[in-house]
Structure formats: structure tokens, C-alpha cells
Design a protein around this motif. Structure first.
Motif, PDB file in Angstrom:
ATOM      1  N   LEU A 306      37.690  41.574  39.739  1.00  0.00           N
ATOM      2  CA  LEU A 306      37.332  40.617  38.701  1.00  0.00           C
ATOM      3  C   LEU A 306      38.330  40.727  37.551  1.00  0.00           C
ATOM      4  N   GLU A 307      38.715  39.598  36.993  1.00  0.00           N
ATOM      5  CA  GLU A 307      39.633  39.583  35.862  1.00  0.00           C
ATOM      6  C   GLU A 307      39.007  40.309  34.685  1.00  0.00           C
ATOM      7  N   GLY A 308      39.793  41.145  34.007  1.00  0.00           N
ATOM      8  CA  GLY A 308      39.264  41.895  32.874  1.00  0.00           C
ATOM      9  C   GLY A 308      40.319  42.789  32.285  1.00  0.00           C
ATOM     10  N   PRO A 309      40.005  43.463  31.178  1.00  0.00           N
ATOM     11  CA  PRO A 309      40.970  44.358  30.543  1.00  0.00           C
ATOM     12  C   PRO A 309      41.369  45.493  31.477  1.00  0.00           C
ATOM     13  N   GLY A 310      42.651  45.827  31.448  1.00  0.00           N
ATOM     14  CA  GLY A 310      43.135  46.890  32.300  1.00  0.00           C
ATOM     15  C   GLY A 310      43.295  46.484  33.747  1.00  0.00           C
ATOM     16  N   VAL A 311      42.784  45.317  34.107  1.00  0.00           N
ATOM     17  CA  VAL A 311      42.883  44.813  35.484  1.00  0.00           C
ATOM     18  C   VAL A 311      43.927  43.707  35.563  1.00  0.00           C
ATOM     19  N   ARG A 312      43.881  42.788  34.596  1.00  0.00           N
ATOM     20  CA  ARG A 312      44.795  41.642  34.622  1.00  0.00           C
ATOM     21  C   ARG A 312      46.258  42.063  34.533  1.00  0.00           C
ATOM     22  N   GLU A 313      46.501  43.273  33.968  1.00  0.00           N
ATOM     23  CA  GLU A 313      47.888  43.729  33.833  1.00  0.00           C
ATOM     24  C   GLU A 313      48.521  44.116  35.167  1.00  0.00           C
ATOM     25  N   ILE A 314      47.713  44.484  36.155  1.00  0.00           N
ATOM     26  CA  ILE A 314      48.284  44.968  37.411  1.00  0.00           C
ATOM     27  C   ILE A 314      47.967  44.085  38.616  1.00  0.00           C
ATOM     28  N   VAL A 315      46.781  43.464  38.647  1.00  0.00           N
ATOM     29  CA  VAL A 315      46.429  42.619  39.798  1.00  0.00           C
ATOM     30  C   VAL A 315      46.928  41.204  39.549  1.00  0.00           C
ATOM     31  N   ARG A 316      47.788  40.731  40.440  1.00  0.00           N
ATOM     32  CA  ARG A 316      48.333  39.369  40.329  1.00  0.00           C
ATOM     33  C   ARG A 316      47.837  38.556  41.515  1.00  0.00           C
ATOM     34  N   ASP A 317      47.067  37.525  41.185  1.00  0.00           N
ATOM     35  CA  ASP A 317      46.402  36.733  42.216  1.00  0.00           C
ATOM     36  C   ASP A 317      47.393  36.150  43.210  1.00  0.00           C
ATOM     37  N   SER A 318      47.058  36.305  44.493  1.00  0.00           N
ATOM     38  CA  SER A 318      47.843  35.778  45.620  1.00  0.00           C
ATOM     39  C   SER A 318      49.174  36.511  45.814  1.00  0.00           C
ATOM     40  N   GLU A 319      49.419  37.554  45.025  1.00  0.00           N
ATOM     41  CA  GLU A 319      50.635  38.349  45.207  1.00  0.00           C
ATOM     42  C   GLU A 319      50.308  39.744  45.742  1.00  0.00           C
ATOM     43  N   ASN A 320      49.600  40.546  44.941  1.00  0.00           N
ATOM     44  CA  ASN A 320      49.229  41.884  45.405  1.00  0.00           C
ATOM     45  C   ASN A 320      47.715  42.014  45.596  1.00  0.00           C
ATOM     46  N   GLY A 321      47.033  40.877  45.572  1.00  0.00           N
ATOM     47  CA  GLY A 321      45.591  40.879  45.760  1.00  0.00           C
ATOM     48  C   GLY A 321      44.968  39.569  45.343  1.00  0.00           C
ATOM     49  N   SER A 322      43.659  39.592  45.140  1.00  0.00           N
ATOM     50  CA  SER A 322      42.924  38.414  44.677  1.00  0.00           C
ATOM     51  C   SER A 322      42.250  38.763  43.361  1.00  0.00           C
ATOM     52  N   LEU A 323      42.587  38.010  42.310  1.00  0.00           N
ATOM     53  CA  LEU A 323      42.003  38.235  40.992  1.00  0.00           C
ATOM     54  C   LEU A 323      41.066  37.078  40.689  1.00  0.00           C
ATOM     55  N   LEU A 324      39.766  37.357  40.670  1.00  0.00           N
ATOM     56  CA  LEU A 324      38.765  36.324  40.444  1.00  0.00           C
ATOM     57  C   LEU A 324      38.396  36.255  38.965  1.00  0.00           C
ATOM     58  N   PRO A 325      37.903  35.110  38.505  1.00  0.00           N
ATOM     59  CA  PRO A 325      37.447  35.007  37.115  1.00  0.00           C
ATOM     60  C   PRO A 325      36.363  36.043  36.815  1.00  0.00           C
ATOM     61  N   ALA A 326      36.302  36.459  35.565  1.00  0.00           N
ATOM     62  CA  ALA A 326      35.323  37.478  35.177  1.00  0.00           C
ATOM     63  C   ALA A 326      33.893  37.042  35.458  1.00  0.00           C
ATOM     64  N   ASP A 327      33.634  35.722  35.408  1.00  0.00           N
ATOM     65  CA  ASP A 327      32.275  35.222  35.631  1.00  0.00           C
ATOM     66  C   ASP A 327      32.052  34.758  37.071  1.00  0.00           C
ATOM     67  N   ALA A 328      32.918  35.173  37.980  1.00  0.00           N
ATOM     68  CA  ALA A 328      32.743  34.813  39.389  1.00  0.00           C
ATOM     69  C   ALA A 328      31.430  35.398  39.908  1.00  0.00           C
ATOM     70  N   SER A 329      30.850  34.730  40.885  1.00  0.00           N
ATOM     71  CA  SER A 329      29.595  35.210  41.469  1.00  0.00           C
ATOM     72  C   SER A 329      29.890  36.222  42.577  1.00  0.00           C
ATOM     73  N   PRO A 330      28.895  37.026  42.964  1.00  0.00           N
ATOM     74  CA  PRO A 330      29.088  37.924  44.107  1.00  0.00           C
ATOM     75  C   PRO A 330      29.506  37.170  45.365  1.00  0.00           C
ATOM     76  N   GLU A 331      28.996  35.920  45.515  1.00  0.00           N
ATOM     77  CA  GLU A 331      29.365  35.114  46.682  1.00  0.00           C
ATOM     78  C   GLU A 331      30.852  34.762  46.651  1.00  0.00           C
ATOM     79  N   ASP A 332      31.369  34.429  45.459  1.00  0.00           N
ATOM     80  CA  ASP A 332      32.795  34.135  45.321  1.00  0.00           C
ATOM     81  C   ASP A 332      33.633  35.354  45.683  1.00  0.00           C
ATOM     82  N   PHE A 333      33.195  36.499  45.196  1.00  0.00           N
ATOM     83  CA  PHE A 333      33.913  37.750  45.465  1.00  0.00           C
ATOM     84  C   PHE A 333      33.899  38.042  46.965  1.00  0.00           C
ATOM     85  N   SER A 334      32.741  37.870  47.586  1.00  0.00           N
ATOM     86  CA  SER A 334      32.595  38.141  49.015  1.00  0.00           C
ATOM     87  C   SER A 334      33.512  37.254  49.846  1.00  0.00           C
TER      88      SER A 334
END
Length: 428
Positions: A306-334
Motif C-alpha cells: 500500500l502507498e505510504g510513508p517509507g514505502v513510496r520511496e522504494i516501491v515503484r508501481d509496475s517496475e519492482n512491484g505493485s504499489l496500490l493506493p493507501a485506501d485500496a480495499s483488501p480485494e484490490d490488494f488480493s
């Protein structure tokens, strides 16, 4: 250089701050610097000539934290004997107060690393409330302004501190990790010990298992993924109060055989565990720096987070992983996790980029930055025109810092009732 580090959490406590202190002190010592650590007593702690353990209340309020007892003479005598060139504080209260007292009296620089969003940990204290959260924010902010330099583990935290009114110079220096160790973990060995079936896809998580880590959300997201993919196993490394609840919920979903929870791991066992994973999941919203994310990436694991402090600096969506919005649902994450689990080619593509991302957090690079900070502060403090630090000077400095600490406490109490610029600042 002689460096004294004061921390309220230290080995064998499991947590990001304890590991950060250990990593930094060992790296500084390897460079030829003298380092001493002052920390509370902790059950199972091994005696060390480099560590002063001060009396403490164990398992405060049912947690795994220790609260040191006020016995200043022990610290005073230790500091007089060691004569540090610089003091590095890792908390803004308890032993953090002692760091400021000694720094002001001895006229040596005090560096403070803002490891934690303290307002998100007030549930460990009786009478948790919004007022208590505001007090925690104001206390940490005022503490920053009594130090010589503040270290922010990520750009997110640096921006937050400036928004809260920190006027002391703020530097962004991440906690380093031994990328080489995590790159060379033996995943096949761990998989064999864990008796994973051949071709099993392993989803991993490492960390202290506590409520503030958003583990209920993570469990909700993992259950449908594991149910849909019976060839998948969740490797849960770590321990804490939330462990039993997580395991119970997986059991209720009929997933006992899809969970492997070996507890706390360290050293080569931890490196092997990371290497045994195919991807890593992370849902915490309370990080100042996601150390485990860098460790997982060094082992070649793409991350779903989930996007958040300390996370957004290293996780880059579609490059080294999937970074979901902070308010994403568990279903979105799954669903995002299922996309990664179902595509070995995508994981391989992201794995190389994950390893490259982890290089920015290598211990050598981060230690270089911290030592440069130390060196500049010590050089400035030792200016030729600086007067001798007499007994009278120490007495006056002692009175001054006690007044400043009292003023900070009063300011924090006031913030419990009235919003301040510090408490109004928000983390983006």
C-alpha cells in the motif's frame, strides 16, 4: 570518533529501531570508530562491553517494550568515563531526554533519528486518545528543535517534519542494510527445511507482528489469494501480539496447510527465508522507512504494498512491484497479488529491478552519509574559539536543558487541548 547511541529499544528486541541501531553501530565500529550503546534492560540480552543496560520495567502495558527507570547517575558516570564526541539519540523521550541532558552538559552535538510516527503507537499507552496523539506529535517536534541535527529515514518523513515546524537542520539518510547478505541467501535450503512442495509459489512477509502494521488488512487480502491458488504458501516471519489472531483467521478459512510461520529469524536463516520467497507483501501505513522492503528486494522479491510513508520511496508501481493506493480495499490488494503470483515471467522481470532498487539502501552508502554528518557536526563543535567546559558551564547547561525539557512537556500537554501547527500538519 567516539559515538554514544541512546535507544529505548535494542537487541534482542525485534523491531526496526533495534535493527537500525545495530546496523549503524556495527558499521561505524567497522570504520574504526568507538561506539557505545545505552539501552534498557531486556530479557535474554547478552552482556556486552559496548552496551550499558539501565534498569527498566519489562513488557510495559503488556507490550514487548521496556521502559527505563530514572537513574541518571548511571548514565552520567558512563558518559564521563567514555567522553563521547557526539551523541546519537533514537527516541524523543525516556533515554532521549538523557541524550539531550548529557549532550548539553558535555557540549557535544546531539543527533536524533526520527524513526517512528509516535502518534500511531499510542495504543500501547493507557488512555489512548486523539489528545494523546497530539501530545506525541508535539513532543517529538519540540524534541527535534532541541537537537543539532535531525535524521529523517525517508523524504516523506523529512517533508512531514518541516511541515510540523522543525527548524533544526533535517537530513534524509536511510537505514542501511547488508545487501550482499540478502543477495546470497539460499532459498532452496530454506524450502527444503520447510518441506515446501516442488513448484510451490511462496508469498512472504517479515516484521514485528503488531496491530499498527495493518495485519488484519493483509490477512483479509491474503485469504482469497491463497484459496484461489492452492499451489501457494504464505511464509510469515516474525513474532508479536498479532501472530495468534492472524493464524486463527487463516485456520478459520481452512488454510492451515498454506501457512508457514517459523517465528523470528535472524542472520543466515533470515536471508535464506527471503531467498525462498517469490514475492513480498506489505500493508503497513506507519513506516518511516520500510527496511524489510529493501531486504526483500535485495533478495530479488517484487513487492505488493500500500502507498505510504517509507514505502513510496522504494516501491515503484509496475517496475519492482505493485504499489496500490493507501485506501485500496483488501480485494484490490488480493487481485494485484494474484496477478504477480500467476505470472512467473512478470516476477522475473521485476526481480532484477528490485535488486537494483535495494542498492540505494546498502549499508556502505548509508553509513558514508551518516559518518559525513557526524564529522561535520563534531568539527563545528570543536571550533578553536570554543571555551573550556567548566563545572560551572555544565551546571548552567544542566539547568537550561531541564527548563527546555519541561517547556517541551508543557507544550505537549497544551497540544492535547489546542491544535498546533505541528499537530495540524498531515502526512501526504
Amino acid at each position: 570518533m567516539k559515538i554514544a547511541m541512546l535507544t529505548n529499544t535494542y537487541l534482542p528486541h525485534v523491531g526496526g529501531v533495534a535493527r537500525s541501531v545495530q546496523t549503524l553501530e556495527e558499521a561505524c565500529r567497522a570504520r574504526g570508530h568507538e561506539v557505545r550503546v545505552i539501552a534498557p534492560e531486556f530479557a535474554g540480552a547478552e552482556p556486552s562491553p559496548h552496551v550499558l543496560r539501565v534498569p527498566a520495567i519489562q513488557n510495559f502495558n503488556g507490550s514487548d517494550f521496556c521502559v527505563r527507570l530514572p537513574m541518571p547517575n548511571i548514565i552520567r558516570d558512563f558518559m564521563e568515563d567514555f567522553q563521547p564526541d557526539l551523541i546519537h539519540s533514537h527516541h524523543p523521550f525516556l533515554l532521549g531526554d538523557a541524550a539531550l541532558r548529557e549532550g548539553w552538559k558535555m557540549k557535544v552535538p546531539v543527533v536524533f533519528t526520527h524513526h517512528t510516527l509516535y502518534e500511531r503507537y499510542t495504543h500501547y499507552v493507557p488512555l489512548d486518545s486523539d489528545a494523546l496523539k497530539r501530545m506525541a506529535i508535539q513532543l517529538a517536534t519540540d524534541y527535534c528543535n532541541l537537537c543539532d541535527t535531525v535524521i529523517a529515514p525517508s523524504e516523506s518523513i523529512a517533508a512531514l517534519l518541516l511541515g510540523r515546524g522543525v527548524t533544526t537542520p533535517v537530513r534524509t539518510i536511510a537505514t542501511g542494510i547488508n545487501t550482499g547478505a540478502f543477495e546470497t541467501g539460499v532459498g532452496s535450503s530454506f524450502r527444503k527445511r520447510a518441506k515446501f512442495r516442488k513448484n510451490t509459489t511462496v508469498i512472504g512477509h517479515v516484521g514485528r507482528l503488531a496491530a499498527e502494521k495493518n495485519l488484519r488488512f493483509l490477512t483479509d487480502a491474503l485469504i482469497p489469494c491463497l484459496q484461489e491458488r492452492p499451489d501457494t504458501v504464505f511464509l510469515l516471519v516474525g513474532d508479536g501480539d498479532a501472530r495468534e489472531e492472524m493464524l486463527s483467521r487463516f485456520a478459520e478459512a481452512g488454510l492451515e496447510d498454506s501457512i508457514h510461520a517459523p517465528g523470528k529469524l535472524t542472520g543466515s536463516d533470515l536471508c535464506d527465508a527471503y531467498a525462498a520467497m517469490d514475492c513480498f507483501v506489505f500493508a503497513s501505513q506507519t513506516e518511516t522507512q520500510g527496511i524489510v522492503l529493501a531486504e526483500a528486494m535485495a533478495a530479488g522479491n517484487p513487492v505488493v504494498a500500500l502507498e505510504g510513508p517509507g514505502v513510496r520511496e522504494i516501491v515503484r508501481d509496475s517496475e519492482n512491484g505493485s504499489l496500490l493506493p493507501a485506501d485500496a480495499s483488501p480485494e484490490d490488494f488480493s487481485q494485484a497479488l494474484l496477478g504477480l503470483v500467476s505470472s512467473p515471467a512478470l516476477r522475473r522481470n521485476m526481480a532484477g529491478r528490485a535488486r537494483l532498487s535495494a542498492k540505494d539502501y546498502d549499508t556502505v552508502r548509508c553509513t558514508d552519509q551518516m559518518i559525513a554528518c557526524y564529522t561535520e557536526l563534531v568539527a563545528a563543535q570543536r571550533r578553536p574559539e570554543a571555551p573550556e567546559n567548566s563545572s560551572w558551564d555544565r551546571l548552567v547547561a544542566g539547568i537550561e536543558i531541564e527548563w527546555e525539557l519541561l517547556a517541551a512537556k508543557v507544550s505537549a500537554v497544551t497540544a492535547a487541548v489546542i491544535e498546533t501547527p505541528a499537530t495540524e500538519a498531515r502526512l501526504d
